[in-house]
Design an enzyme around this catalytic site. Structure first.
Site, PDB file in Angstrom:
ATOM      1  N   LYS A 184      45.903  19.425 -17.039  1.00 51.38           N
ATOM      2  CA  LYS A 184      44.782  19.309 -16.109  1.00 51.38           C
ATOM      3  C   LYS A 184      43.519  19.031 -16.915  1.00 51.38           C
ATOM      4  CE  LYS A 184      41.644  21.691 -14.632  1.00 51.38           C
ATOM      5  NZ  LYS A 184      40.653  20.607 -14.566  1.00 51.38           N
ATOM      6  N   GLU A 262      41.158  27.882 -27.319  1.00 53.08           N
ATOM      7  CA  GLU A 262      40.122  27.311 -28.200  1.00 53.08           C
ATOM      8  C   GLU A 262      38.823  27.349 -27.411  1.00 53.08           C
ATOM      9  OE1 GLU A 262      40.540  26.467 -31.227  1.00 53.08           O
ATOM     10  OE2 GLU A 262      42.695  26.160 -31.440  1.00 53.08           O
ATOM     11  N   CYS A 296      32.202  22.089 -29.815  1.00 52.53           N
ATOM     12  CA  CYS A 296      32.442  23.536 -29.912  1.00 52.53           C
ATOM     13  C   CYS A 296      32.045  24.081 -31.277  1.00 52.53           C
ATOM     14  CB  CYS A 296      33.900  23.825 -29.639  1.00 52.53           C
ATOM     15  SG  CYS A 296      34.986  22.771 -30.607  1.00 52.53           S
ATOM     16  N   GLU A 396      25.718  29.888 -26.724  1.00 54.27           N
ATOM     17  CA  GLU A 396      26.107  28.494 -26.976  1.00 54.27           C
ATOM     18  C   GLU A 396      25.319  27.594 -26.036  1.00 54.27           C
ATOM     19  OE1 GLU A 396      30.021  27.156 -25.592  1.00 54.27           O
ATOM     20  OE2 GLU A 396      30.340  26.318 -27.592  1.00 54.27           O
TER      21      GLU A 396
HETATM   22  P1  NAD Z   1      35.023  24.743 -19.041  1.00 51.45           P
HETATM   23  O1  NAD Z   1      35.518  26.055 -19.492  1.00 51.45           O
HETATM   24  O2  NAD Z   1      34.059  24.673 -17.937  1.00 51.45           O
HETATM   25  O3  NAD Z   1      36.254  23.830 -18.581  1.00 51.45           O
HETATM   26  C1  NAD Z   1      37.369  23.570 -19.413  1.00 51.45           C
HETATM   27  C2  NAD Z   1      38.568  23.289 -18.539  1.00 51.45           C
HETATM   28  O4  NAD Z   1      38.936  24.486 -17.855  1.00 51.45           O
HETATM   29  C3  NAD Z   1      38.337  22.250 -17.455  1.00 51.45           C
HETATM   30  O5  NAD Z   1      39.502  21.472 -17.318  1.00 51.45           O
HETATM   31  C4  NAD Z   1      38.084  23.096 -16.224  1.00 51.45           C
HETATM   32  O6  NAD Z   1      38.394  22.452 -15.021  1.00 51.45           O
HETATM   33  C5  NAD Z   1      39.014  24.266 -16.459  1.00 51.45           C
HETATM   34  N1  NAD Z   1      38.604  25.506 -15.829  1.00 51.45           N
HETATM   35  C6  NAD Z   1      37.352  25.926 -15.505  1.00 51.45           C
HETATM   36  N2  NAD Z   1      37.393  27.161 -14.986  1.00 51.45           N
HETATM   37  C7  NAD Z   1      38.695  27.553 -15.004  1.00 51.45           C
HETATM   38  C8  NAD Z   1      39.386  28.734 -14.578  1.00 51.45           C
HETATM   39  N3  NAD Z   1      38.732  29.763 -14.056  1.00 51.45           N
HETATM   40  N4  NAD Z   1      40.719  28.782 -14.759  1.00 51.45           N
HETATM   41  C9  NAD Z   1      41.400  27.745 -15.298  1.00 51.45           C
HETATM   42  N5  NAD Z   1      40.801  26.598 -15.671  1.00 51.45           N
HETATM   43  C10 NAD Z   1      39.466  26.498 -15.531  1.00 51.45           C
HETATM   44  O7  NAD Z   1      34.482  24.016 -20.359  1.00 51.45           O
HETATM   45  P2  NAD Z   1      33.779  22.591 -20.464  1.00 51.45           P
HETATM   46  O8  NAD Z   1      32.404  22.693 -19.915  1.00 51.45           O
HETATM   47  O9  NAD Z   1      34.688  21.534 -19.938  1.00 51.45           O
HETATM   48  O10 NAD Z   1      33.719  22.411 -22.057  1.00 51.45           O
HETATM   49  C11 NAD Z   1      32.750  22.979 -22.832  1.00 51.45           C
HETATM   50  C12 NAD Z   1      33.232  24.271 -23.471  1.00 51.45           C
HETATM   51  O11 NAD Z   1      34.444  24.042 -24.183  1.00 51.45           O
HETATM   52  C13 NAD Z   1      32.275  24.820 -24.500  1.00 51.45           C
HETATM   53  O12 NAD Z   1      32.152  26.215 -24.367  1.00 51.45           O
HETATM   54  C14 NAD Z   1      32.936  24.498 -25.828  1.00 51.45           C
HETATM   55  O13 NAD Z   1      32.568  25.318 -26.876  1.00 51.45           O
HETATM   56  C15 NAD Z   1      34.363  24.603 -25.488  1.00 51.45           C
HETATM   57  N6  NAD Z   1      35.163  23.802 -26.426  1.00 51.45           N
HETATM   58  C16 NAD Z   1      35.901  24.447 -27.382  1.00 51.45           C
HETATM   59  C17 NAD Z   1      36.624  23.720 -28.315  1.00 51.45           C
HETATM   60  C18 NAD Z   1      37.449  24.396 -29.381  1.00 51.45           C
HETATM   61  O14 NAD Z   1      38.304  23.744 -29.975  1.00 51.45           O
HETATM   62  N7  NAD Z   1      37.239  25.668 -29.659  1.00 51.45           N
HETATM   63  C19 NAD Z   1      36.601  22.330 -28.275  1.00 51.45           C
HETATM   64  C20 NAD Z   1      35.832  21.707 -27.289  1.00 51.45           C
HETATM   65  C21 NAD Z   1      35.129  22.462 -26.364  1.00 51.45           C
END
Ligand code: NAD
Length: 494
Positions: A184, A262, A296, A396
């Protein structure tokens, strides 16, 4: 590469379930608009829980049939290699899709695509090297064999900032190990994952092994929760914010699913007075402004020795002119807009907070000059005289906003750097290898670069977080082990 004039038509995508392209069950769709100019760049199925369930069941059936999970590793390696070739062949189309949806410069999206092809090559090689272990000399009348088996059905939930590269870190090992998957992607950037589904099918991946469901906003969280909670799913590989990661973790408790998370970061980038200054300034610049700070592992907390801080910050601020914000399709653009309105509002909130908490050196506002006004651009920003208790040092921001702190000595900087809930990455700049290693060992973070930021070219090393940056590792052997169970077979000799 596509020129500015070559704008692609809006692409209408379908989901990919059990080897078939499909609309959402209810026929609903959603659109993505470019954060650069508000154009619609893609139309996608707004899949719901029923679509996710179909995809999960397809992945379960395919895994349980055993044909894929016990297929020769050489076949899985061949599929990964072929996919890598096809990704490289279609790099232009994939990069265009990523640039349109994310808003990042196409030149950088192109790098992401080629990096993805490399990940598939790496895991093709790992598939060919899968092996176990044996215990033959412990006692005379027993032999032990340790074998590894695919973990099963993997739910894959990904964010928008590196939509193709980050999913490849999961798909590559999952295919190498013989797992099946339900992905997803973020609703802001589903296109490249769907294009990848087509590429994998063309590369020979059997139907049902890789399934993709796309869904909008809250529906996305709902579908993500459904995948994370499903008792038909054996593992979830999640990349995203720490808050969403916690929600995934709670849902995954349903059947004690395996998890790799992650999550976010507030990574310290540490500069000692003996550092090679120009390299460290360039590293700090790249560390925070790559992908507009939407990384991230962004080096969002710059800790500079008191002895050189003022000179260092002046040089860093002077580099701002090197950033060219603008059209992602323009090869001259080096920084695109931020991902969406709510992220822009969030960053603007932190800019105001920063102005109250610290000293603004440069930037500090939305960028609205000329054509930038139609997009979601933020000025590259530096705050100096930040203390580690300030909000802009703790939370962040996920934008082009740097917080500069200072330190006196090694113990002081290790303490400050570790004073955070995150532990994803860090860097240290010094010519003294003893200082570098002392700091590297003292930091509670999953990756520490010395005299580099974001990487050294040593690509295939384990990647992941300490503390609330998550757990589990991606890439390297550790990244493959996440997709395998370990079984001990003990044989009593008769
Ligand atoms: P997000 O958490 O809003 O969304 C990530 C994914 O999770 C999306 O596909 C979203 O639809 C899904 N999602 C959202 N809420 C959910 C829930 N309650 N249950 C299951 N799935 C859910 O993150 P974002 O805004 O897309 O990305 C930015 C974040 O990702 C930042 O915090 C960044 O640090 C982190 N990130 C981490 C890494 C890493 O490798 N550590 C890499 C890239 C991004």
């Amino acid at each position: 590469m596509t020129s500015i004039a070559d704008r692609p038509e809006v692409t209408t995508f379908q989901q990919f379930i059990d080897g078939q392209w499909a609309d959402a069950g209810e026929g609903a769709t959603f659109t993505r608009t470019s954060p650069y100019d508000g154009r619609v760049v893609g139309i996608y199925p707004n899949g719901g829980v029923a679509d996710a369930q179909k995809a999960i069941e397809a992945a379960r059936r395919t895994f349980d049939s055993g044909a894929w999970s016990t297929s020769p590793a050489a076949d899985r390696a061949r599929i990964l290699r072929k996919a890598a070739d096809l990704i490289a062949e279609r790099a232009d189309a994939l990069a265009t899709c990523i640039a349109n949806e994310v808003g990042k410069p196409k030149t950088m999206a192109f790098g992401e695509v080629m990096g993805t092809a490399e990940v598939f090559q790496l895991f093709a090689a790992k598939a060919l090297n899968l092996s176990g272990d044996s215990f033959t000399q412990q006692i005379p009348d027993a032999v032990g064999i340790v074998i590894h088996e695919p973990v099963g059905v993997v739910g894959i939930i990904t964010p928008w900032n590196f939509p193709l590269l980050l999913i490849s870190w999961k798909i590559g090992p999952a295919i190498a190990a013989g797992c099946t998957m339900v992905a997803k992607p973020s609703h802001y950037t589903p296109g490249s994952t769907l294009m990848l589904a087509g590429i994998l099918a063309e590369a020979g991946l059997p139907a049902g092994v890789f399934n993709v469901v796309t869904s909008e906003t809250d529906n996305g969280a709902l579908v993500g929760q459904h995948i994370a909670a499903s008792e038909l799913v054996d593992k979830v590989a999640f990349t995203g914010s720490t808050a969403s990661g916690k929600a995934v973790m709670r849902a995954a408790a349903s059947n004690v699913k395996k998890l790799s998370l992650e999550l976010g970061g507030k990574s310290p980038n540490i500069v000692f007075p003996d550092a090679q200054v120009d390299a460290a300034v360039a590293g700090a610049f790249f560390g925070i402004y790559l992908n507009g700070g939407q990384v991230c592992q962004a080096g969002s907390r710059l800790l500079v020795s008191n002895r050189v801080k003022d000179e260092f910050v002046a040089k860093l601020a002077g580099m701002g002119a090197a950033l060219k914000m603008g059209d992602p399709m323009d090869p001259a653009t080096t920084m695109g807009p931020v991902i969406n309105e709510s992220q822009l509002a969030k960053i603007e909130g932190y800019l105001e907070k920063g102005k109250a908490e610290a000293k603004l050196v440069t930037g500090g506002n939305r960028a609205i000059d000329g054509d930038l006004a139609k997009g979601l651009f933020v000025q590259p920003t530096i705050f100096d005289e930040v203390t580690n208790t300030d909000t802009i040092a703790r939370e962040e921001i996920f934008g082009p906003v740097l917080s500069v702190l200072s330190f006196d000595d090694v113990e002081d900087v290790i303490r400050t750097a570790n004073d955070t809930m995150y532990g994803l990455a860090a860097a240290v700049w010094t010519k003294d290898i003893n200082v570098a290693l002392k700091v590297a060992k003292g930091l509670r973070a999953g990756t520490v670069w010395v005299n580099a930021y974001h990487g050294t070219g040593l690509y295939n090393m384990p990647y992941g977080g300490y503390k609330q940056s998550g757990f589990g590792r991606e890439l390297g052997n550790a990244g493959l082990e996440e997709y395998m169970e370990t079984k001990s077979i003990q044989i009593k000799l008769q």
